[in-house]
Enzyme design. Structure first.
Site, PDB file in Angstrom:
ATOM      1  CG  ASN A 136     -96.851  12.070  20.101  1.00 36.63           C
ATOM      2  OD1 ASN A 136     -97.902  11.499  20.405  1.00 36.63           O
ATOM      3  ND2 ASN A 136     -96.527  12.334  18.844  1.00 36.63           N
ATOM      4  CG  HIS A 138    -100.787  10.296  19.024  1.00 31.36           C
ATOM      5  ND1 HIS A 138     -99.754   9.955  18.170  1.00 31.36           N
ATOM      6  CD2 HIS A 138    -101.386   9.123  19.346  1.00 31.36           C
ATOM      7  CE1 HIS A 138     -99.748   8.651  17.995  1.00 31.36           C
ATOM      8  NE2 HIS A 138    -100.719   8.119  18.699  1.00 31.36           N
TER       9      HIS A 138
HETATM   10  C1  GLP Z   1    -101.543   4.698  17.292  1.00 33.99           C
HETATM   11  C2  GLP Z   1    -103.028   4.972  17.019  1.00 33.99           C
HETATM   12  C3  GLP Z   1    -103.749   5.476  18.225  1.00 33.99           C
HETATM   13  C4  GLP Z   1    -103.351   4.580  19.406  1.00 33.99           C
HETATM   14  C5  GLP Z   1    -101.910   4.838  19.751  1.00 33.99           C
HETATM   15  C6  GLP Z   1    -101.406   4.003  20.916  1.00 33.99           C
HETATM   16  O1  GLP Z   1    -100.698   5.600  16.664  1.00 33.99           O
HETATM   17  N1  GLP Z   1    -103.289   5.880  15.939  1.00 33.99           N
HETATM   18  O2  GLP Z   1    -105.152   5.487  18.001  1.00 33.99           O
HETATM   19  O3  GLP Z   1    -104.147   4.880  20.494  1.00 33.99           O
HETATM   20  O4  GLP Z   1    -101.092   4.669  18.636  1.00 33.99           O
HETATM   21  O5  GLP Z   1    -101.099   2.698  20.517  1.00 33.99           O
HETATM   22  P1  GLP Z   1    -100.717   1.516  21.487  1.00 33.99           P
HETATM   23  O6  GLP Z   1    -101.973   1.123  22.159  1.00 33.99           O
HETATM   24  O7  GLP Z   1    -100.205   0.428  20.587  1.00 33.99           O
HETATM   25  O8  GLP Z   1     -99.687   2.033  22.418  1.00 33.99           O
END
Ligand code: GLP
Length: 238
Positions: A136, A138
């Site tokens: 999303n 973030h």
């Molecule tokens: C999580 C963490 C983030 C991370 C994101 C992406 O929710 N809080 O810091 O960057 O998800 O994760 P992924 O790399 O597993 O896609």
């Protein structure tokens, strides 16, 4: 924003590894901002290897992680403290007491957030901050709608994030509903930011981050306003 387009996950991790090595080797007391998630796993694997073969030492390095779930102890396999120990800190020559992650079990979470901010300030600045990208948009756990000037704070995790992260837990109900995260105000003060984005499923959101308006609905879009951001991705973005 500088975009580095790579062919695959190996290359993405290698490019990120080189930036970290350069930062650690060129600073007397390097401060790294670290992230969890699947994306930086190979980067951490590489750093362990480079440390073992003597290309880099982490003896003088301090680290600040972006975020932590509320309610999980560092021994809980799903906590970010556990993740960082297992995937990096336990295998390199870093001093463990220089690795900081917000404490999701703190009795007073507000005070914990304030203390975390002070700790970062007392180290000057974060030289390089590694970021992953949520589906999303973030960064850390700054969900859509979070004001851009927020410092480290408590967040209510939104459903997209909880479902995305449920893969690590036994059941969706086990995914915590709250977390502590560095705020976007905090993240934007890092000297350099590396955003790692891997996999087609993040193509649409990455496009918005890079080409869309800077809006709190897409938290990572704020990176357009940072003077030193490198995006390393295997996604084709024009
Ligand atoms: C999580 C963490 C983030 C991370 C994101 C992406 O929710 N809080 O810091 O960057 O998800 O994760 P992924 O790399 O597993 O896609």
């Amino acid at each position: 924003m500088e975009m580095i387009k790579v062919k695959n996950y190996e290359q993405l991790s290698e490019r990120a590894t080189n930036i970290i090595l350069e930062t650690v080797n060129n600073n007397e007391e390097p401060v790294l901002g670290l992230a969890t998630g699947a994306t930086p796993e190979k980067l951490y694997e590489n750093l362990i290897e480079k440390n073992k073969n003597g290309e880099v030492t982490f003896k003088n390095v301090t680290t600040f992680n972006l975020d932590e779930y509320v309610g999980l102890s560092g021994e809980d396999e799903n906590s970010y403290r556990y993740f960082m120990n297992k995937n990096l800190f336990d295998h390199i020559d870093i001093q463990k007491d220089k690795t900081f992650i917000p404490n999701g079990l703190a009795e007073n979470l507000e005070l914990e957030c304030e203390a975390y901010e002070k700790l970062i300030k007392s180290h000057g600045k974060i030289n390089v901050q590694i970021l992953g990208l949520g589906l999303n948009g973030h960064i850390g756990f700054n969900e859509p709608g979070t004001p851009f000037d927020k410092r480290t704070h408590i967040v209510e995790l939104d459903d997209v994030t909880r479902s995305a992260n449920a893969r690590f837990f036994e059941r969706l109900e086990d995914v915590p509903t709250q977390a502590l995260t560095m705020g976007i105000g905090t993240i934007m003060e890092a000297e350099k930011i590396i955003l790692l984005v891997q996999g087609e499923k993040k193509s649409a959101i990455l496009h918005e981050v890079v080409h869309g308006p800077v809006t709190e609905n897409v938290p990572a879009s704020i990176l357009q306003n940072h003077p030193n951001v490198t995006i390393i991705t295997d996604i084709d973005i024009k």
